[in-house]
Motif scaffolding. Structure first.
Motif, PDB file in Angstrom:
ATOM      1  N   ALA A   1       1.030  -1.445  -0.259  1.00 19.49           N
ATOM      2  CA  ALA A   1       0.049  -0.276  -0.196  1.00 19.49           C
ATOM      3  C   ALA A   1       0.757   1.319   0.317  1.00 19.49           C
ATOM      4  O   ALA A   1       0.483   2.215  -0.674  1.00 19.49           O
TER       5      ALA A   1
ATOM      6  N   GLU B   1       2.704   0.808  -3.347  1.00 13.89           N
ATOM      7  CA  GLU B   1       2.251   1.787  -4.300  1.00 13.89           C
ATOM      8  C   GLU B   1       1.704   3.265  -4.713  1.00 13.89           C
ATOM      9  O   GLU B   1       1.320   3.911  -5.568  1.00 13.89           O
ATOM     10  N   SER B   2       1.182   3.505  -2.901  1.00 12.81           N
ATOM     11  CA  SER B   2       1.251   5.453  -3.136  1.00 12.81           C
ATOM     12  C   SER B   2       1.549   6.110  -3.539  1.00 12.81           C
ATOM     13  O   SER B   2       1.455   7.534  -3.973  1.00 12.81           O
TER      14      SER B   2
ATOM     15  N   ILE C   1      -1.698   8.286   3.435  1.00 13.57           N
ATOM     16  CA  ILE C   1      -1.374   7.147   3.023  1.00 13.57           C
ATOM     17  C   ILE C   1      -1.538   5.821   4.510  1.00 13.57           C
ATOM     18  O   ILE C   1      -1.792   4.899   4.681  1.00 13.57           O
TER      19      ILE C   1
END
Length: 211
Positions: free
Chosen positions: A165, A168-169, A198
């Motif tokens: 996460a 990719e963020s 995030i």
């Protein structure tokens, strides 16, 4: 008589190798692996191109070493944040924030470590370090479950999801935005909001609680 390398010669070789690594590191930090040409590294280090290949059997081996050095620095920062005396959720928040903020302060190097297309040898290092990051998070998550500060969950899967996460963020914000491949971090306020978003997403996923 068998040749014996003197201490002075070993010291010179070690110094040359360090110069090569330092100069290659700087080239990657300034322009990514794509712009770290061996001829440029050699010129900056004050050595012949052939000298580099006496220390590293290939460009891929040199780049893999640069990747290890750079990623280990970042992972150490995450490990430090996870090793404080705060509660588990706070430690995870600090570690995730540390990761994101440091990436945005050095967007070119961060892009190189997270998402730049690289040769298979460096990609293998990337996968290994993603696993190492996940292990750090997994340990904290397990502790949180044992303490009751996190709900019961598959710590292994949750830790892997955290790494995916946050990485990719950051791909979009870190990717080269200019035609010349240069990169810029978001403005301070946009950066703050991005990091908070995030971290909030990651912590909500772990706790099931909207924050």
């Amino acid at each position: 008589m068998a040749y014996r390398e003197t201490e002075k010669m070993r010291s010179r070789k070690a110094q040359a190798r360090k110069r090569i690594l330092d100069c290659a590191f700087m080239r990657v930090a300034e322009g990514g692996f794509r712009n770290a040409r061996i001829s440029h590294v050699a010129r900056a280090a004050g050595v012949a191109t052939g000298t580099i290949y006496r220390h590293f059997e290939s460009k891929e081996e040199l780049f893999a070493e640069i990747f290890r050095l750079a990623t280990q620095r970042e992972m150490n920062k995450v490990a430090e944040a996870l090793a404080t005396s705060d509660d588990v959720v706070t430690r995870l928040e600090k570690a995730l924030t540390q990761f994101a903020e440091r990436a945005l302060r050095g967007p070119t190097m961060a892009w190189s470590l997270i998402a730049e297309p690289v040769d298979p040898r460096v990609e293998a290092e990337r996968l290994m370090y993603r696993e190492a990051y996940a292990e750090h998070f997994q340990k904290a998550i397990k502790q949180g479950i044992e303490e009751g500060t996190l709900p019961n969950q598959n710590a292994r899967q949750s830790s892997t999801c955290l790494v995916g996460a946050i990485a990719e963020s950051l791909v979009g914000p870190l990717s080269p935005a200019q035609s010349d491949g240069s990169q810029q971090a978001p403005e301070p306020e946009a950066q703050r909001q991005l990091v908070e978003s995030i971290v909030r997403f990651c912590i909500q996923g772990l706790t099931g609680i909207r924050r």
